[in-house]
Write a protein that holds these residues in place. Structure first.
Motif, PDB file in Angstrom:
ATOM      1  N   PHE A 131     -64.025 -44.013 -61.843  1.00 20.39           N
ATOM      2  CA  PHE A 131     -65.313 -43.315 -61.997  1.00 20.39           C
ATOM      3  C   PHE A 131     -65.203 -41.796 -61.807  1.00 20.39           C
ATOM      4  N   ASP A 132     -66.096 -41.077 -62.527  1.00 23.25           N
ATOM      5  CA  ASP A 132     -66.195 -39.621 -62.357  1.00 23.25           C
ATOM      6  C   ASP A 132     -67.026 -39.280 -61.133  1.00 23.25           C
ATOM      7  N   LEU A 133     -67.922 -40.188 -60.763  1.00 23.52           N
ATOM      8  CA  LEU A 133     -68.846 -39.887 -59.678  1.00 23.52           C
ATOM      9  C   LEU A 133     -69.278 -41.164 -58.955  1.00 23.52           C
ATOM     10  N   VAL A 134     -69.290 -41.092 -57.645  1.00 22.83           N
ATOM     11  CA  VAL A 134     -69.826 -42.194 -56.833  1.00 22.83           C
ATOM     12  C   VAL A 134     -71.067 -41.686 -56.134  1.00 22.83           C
ATOM     13  N   TRP A 135     -72.166 -42.430 -56.248  1.00 17.60           N
ATOM     14  CA  TRP A 135     -73.306 -42.036 -55.409  1.00 17.60           C
ATOM     15  C   TRP A 135     -73.758 -43.229 -54.585  1.00 17.60           C
ATOM     16  N   ALA A 136     -74.106 -42.913 -53.348  1.00 14.98           N
ATOM     17  CA  ALA A 136     -74.520 -43.957 -52.403  1.00 14.98           C
ATOM     18  C   ALA A 136     -75.727 -43.422 -51.649  1.00 14.98           C
ATOM     19  N   MET A 137     -76.902 -43.885 -52.059  1.00 22.22           N
ATOM     20  CA  MET A 137     -78.137 -43.425 -51.408  1.00 22.22           C
ATOM     21  C   MET A 137     -78.567 -44.446 -50.369  1.00 22.22           C
ATOM     22  N   GLU A 138     -78.541 -44.033 -49.132  1.00 20.58           N
ATOM     23  CA  GLU A 138     -79.087 -44.846 -48.035  1.00 20.58           C
ATOM     24  C   GLU A 138     -78.538 -46.272 -48.003  1.00 20.58           C
ATOM     25  N   SER A 139     -77.290 -46.424 -48.346  1.00 18.83           N
ATOM     26  CA  SER A 139     -76.696 -47.757 -48.242  1.00 18.83           C
ATOM     27  C   SER A 139     -75.648 -47.838 -47.132  1.00 18.83           C
ATOM     28  N   LEU A 140     -75.078 -46.681 -46.752  1.00 22.17           N
ATOM     29  CA  LEU A 140     -73.973 -46.729 -45.779  1.00 22.17           C
ATOM     30  C   LEU A 140     -74.393 -47.245 -44.405  1.00 22.17           C
ATOM     31  N   SER A 141     -75.658 -47.065 -44.046  1.00 18.33           N
ATOM     32  CA  SER A 141     -76.098 -47.524 -42.719  1.00 18.33           C
ATOM     33  C   SER A 141     -76.091 -49.047 -42.594  1.00 18.33           C
ATOM     34  N   HIS A 142     -75.962 -49.731 -43.730  1.00 19.61           N
ATOM     35  CA  HIS A 142     -75.862 -51.190 -43.687  1.00 19.61           C
ATOM     36  C   HIS A 142     -74.419 -51.639 -43.447  1.00 19.61           C
ATOM     37  N   MET A 143     -73.489 -50.706 -43.451  1.00 18.75           N
ATOM     38  CA  MET A 143     -72.083 -51.100 -43.391  1.00 18.75           C
ATOM     39  C   MET A 143     -71.492 -50.777 -42.019  1.00 18.75           C
ATOM     40  N   LYS A 144     -70.796 -51.775 -41.490  1.00 18.26           N
ATOM     41  CA  LYS A 144     -70.289 -51.665 -40.129  1.00 18.26           C
ATOM     42  C   LYS A 144     -69.296 -50.522 -39.985  1.00 18.26           C
ATOM     43  N   ASP A 145     -68.382 -50.434 -40.965  1.00 17.21           N
ATOM     44  CA  ASP A 145     -67.310 -49.457 -40.870  1.00 17.21           C
ATOM     45  C   ASP A 145     -67.503 -48.409 -41.969  1.00 17.21           C
ATOM     46  N   ARG A 146     -68.142 -47.316 -41.568  1.00 14.27           N
ATOM     47  CA  ARG A 146     -68.515 -46.283 -42.528  1.00 14.27           C
ATOM     48  C   ARG A 146     -67.291 -45.625 -43.171  1.00 14.27           C
ATOM     49  N   VAL A 147     -66.263 -45.381 -42.347  1.00 16.02           N
ATOM     50  CA  VAL A 147     -65.066 -44.725 -42.896  1.00 16.02           C
ATOM     51  C   VAL A 147     -64.385 -45.644 -43.914  1.00 16.02           C
ATOM     52  N   ALA A 148     -64.306 -46.936 -43.585  1.00 13.60           N
ATOM     53  CA  ALA A 148     -63.687 -47.882 -44.531  1.00 13.60           C
ATOM     54  C   ALA A 148     -64.491 -47.942 -45.830  1.00 13.60           C
ATOM     55  N   ALA A 149     -65.825 -47.922 -45.717  1.00 13.12           N
ATOM     56  CA  ALA A 149     -66.677 -47.958 -46.918  1.00 13.12           C
ATOM     57  C   ALA A 149     -66.448 -46.702 -47.755  1.00 13.12           C
ATOM     58  N   LEU A 150     -66.375 -45.550 -47.092  1.00  7.69           N
ATOM     59  CA  LEU A 150     -66.151 -44.294 -47.816  1.00  7.69           C
ATOM     60  C   LEU A 150     -64.760 -44.258 -48.456  1.00  7.69           C
ATOM     61  N   ARG A 151     -63.777 -44.815 -47.769  1.00  7.87           N
ATOM     62  CA  ARG A 151     -62.414 -44.868 -48.345  1.00  7.87           C
ATOM     63  C   ARG A 151     -62.390 -45.703 -49.618  1.00  7.87           C
ATOM     64  N   GLU A 152     -63.160 -46.791 -49.603  1.00 11.56           N
ATOM     65  CA  GLU A 152     -63.231 -47.659 -50.779  1.00 11.56           C
ATOM     66  C   GLU A 152     -63.895 -46.896 -51.944  1.00 11.56           C
ATOM     67  N   MET A 153     -64.887 -46.082 -51.639  1.00 14.31           N
ATOM     68  CA  MET A 153     -65.526 -45.251 -52.676  1.00 14.31           C
ATOM     69  C   MET A 153     -64.515 -44.226 -53.200  1.00 14.31           C
ATOM     70  N   ASP A 175     -78.035 -40.212 -46.444  1.00 15.08           N
ATOM     71  CA  ASP A 175     -78.187 -41.201 -45.377  1.00 15.08           C
ATOM     72  C   ASP A 175     -79.028 -40.616 -44.248  1.00 15.08           C
ATOM     73  N   ILE A 176     -79.627 -41.517 -43.477  1.00 12.75           N
ATOM     74  CA  ILE A 176     -80.259 -41.062 -42.253  1.00 12.75           C
ATOM     75  C   ILE A 176     -79.170 -40.876 -41.196  1.00 12.75           C
ATOM     76  N   SER A 177     -79.445 -40.063 -40.219  1.00 15.07           N
ATOM     77  CA  SER A 177     -78.486 -39.772 -39.155  1.00 15.07           C
ATOM     78  C   SER A 177     -79.262 -39.637 -37.855  1.00 15.07           C
ATOM     79  N   GLU A 178     -78.517 -39.626 -36.749  1.00 16.51           N
ATOM     80  CA  GLU A 178     -79.189 -39.512 -35.437  1.00 16.51           C
ATOM     81  C   GLU A 178     -79.056 -38.078 -34.938  1.00 16.51           C
TER      82      GLU A 178
END
Ligand code: SAH
Length: 276
Positions: A132-154, A168-171
């Motif tokens: 892909f030329d572009l990955v977009w992920a709107m407000e889905s990462l907070s559902h994933m336990k391991d954010r770094v692993a999810a981002l690596r997969e992207m 994403d929302i953040s604290e």
């Protein structure tokens, strides 16, 4: 900050299948936050489309490009992006029901040649490296336990030089544990990243940062607006789901609205996959 009792991807899929009707009533045609500017009287749906627009403008997507939308929700953001840019998009989602309704939306909007949806887990994206030329992920990462692993997969499925656009929302300020639990339960979240650390997490996953936009003041009143809408729609909610259901959730949105305004932030992060 992973929650030990974090829900599985399958549980998240079933949750979105089951809450589709209630979410539509409460939020409208998309399931994400809204962008509130100085214009008075914006509905939640209008504010959501405005946020989608801000993000579409940030992608810089153009005809001929191939995109993936990770956690594609109702499909409305992908359809709007394709209509405006001519880029082709595949949305992946663990909710079987959302994939079906998003596919119907693409067809009814006349863009099924550009926009398709597939049931797939973001932690194991079923496309080869550099697709892909572009990955977009709107407000889905907070559902994933391991954010770094999810981002690596992207990162893996992006071409070298390709862009990641994440929101994403953040604290920002430490949440009261009860509010945090309510937030995690209501939205079936697995994790919430610290506002200041979020860009670093994207870097940790192997990306080069391009831009970090802090949209907090525009976005963080969304749940208060949803809470107001809940009160206006309460009769309809009772008619559809019963008084007991309404009584159970009556207090949730005002509490979440206040918690969001006081403690949550919202980031739009753009990054690039560097050469190996
Ligand atoms: N991006 C959409 C939807 C946000 S709601 C929008 O902004 O409108 C979060 C979405 O992520 C839901 O559609 C949910 O089913 C999906 N999701 C959550 N975890 C996922 C996972 N592990 N893999 C794929 N999709 C996931």
């Amino acid at each position: 900050m992973a929650d030990t009792a974090a829900p599985s991807a399958e549980e998240v899929g079933v949750y979105y299948d089951e809450m589709a009707d209630f979410a539509k009533l409460l939020f409208g045609d998309s399931i994400h936050m809204g962008y509130w500017d100085d214009e008075a009287g914006q509905t939640v749906s209008e504010a959501q489309d405005r946020l989608t627009q801000v993000i579409i403008d940030t992608t810089g997507a153009s005809a001929g490009q191939r995109l993936i939308d990770v956690g594609s929700g109702t499909g409305r953001p992908a359809v709007l992006l394709a209509q405006q840019t001519g880029a082709s998009i595949v949305g992946i989602n663990v909710s079987v029901g959302q994939v079906a309704s998003a596919t119907a939306l693409a067809r009814d909007s006349g863009v099924s040649d550009l926009v398709t949806f597939a049931v797939a887990d973001a932690m194991d994206i079923p496309y080869p490296e550099g697709s892909f030329d572009l990955v977009w992920a709107m407000e889905s990462l907070s559902h994933m336990k391991d954010r770094v692993a999810a981002l690596r997969e992207m990162q893996r499925v992006l071409k070298v030089g390709g862009r990641l656009v994440v929101t994403d929302i953040s604290e920002i300020a430490e949440m009261d544990p009860g509010d945090r639990e309510l937030l995690f339960t209501c939205f079936l979240m697995s994790s919430l990243e610290a506002h200041d650390r979020y860009p670093e997490v994207v870097r940790e996953a192997g990306f080069e940062l391009v831009a970090v936009h802090d949209l907090t003041p525009r976005v963080n009143t969304t749940l208060e607006r949803v809470a107001e809408g809940y009160v206006q729609k309460r009769d309809k909610i009772v008619a559809r789901y019963g008084e007991d259901f309404a009584r159970e959730v009556d207090g949730d949105f005002p509490r979440l609205g206040a918690a969001m305004r006081n403690c949550l932030g919202y980031l739009l992060i753009v990054a690039r996959k560097p050469a190996a």
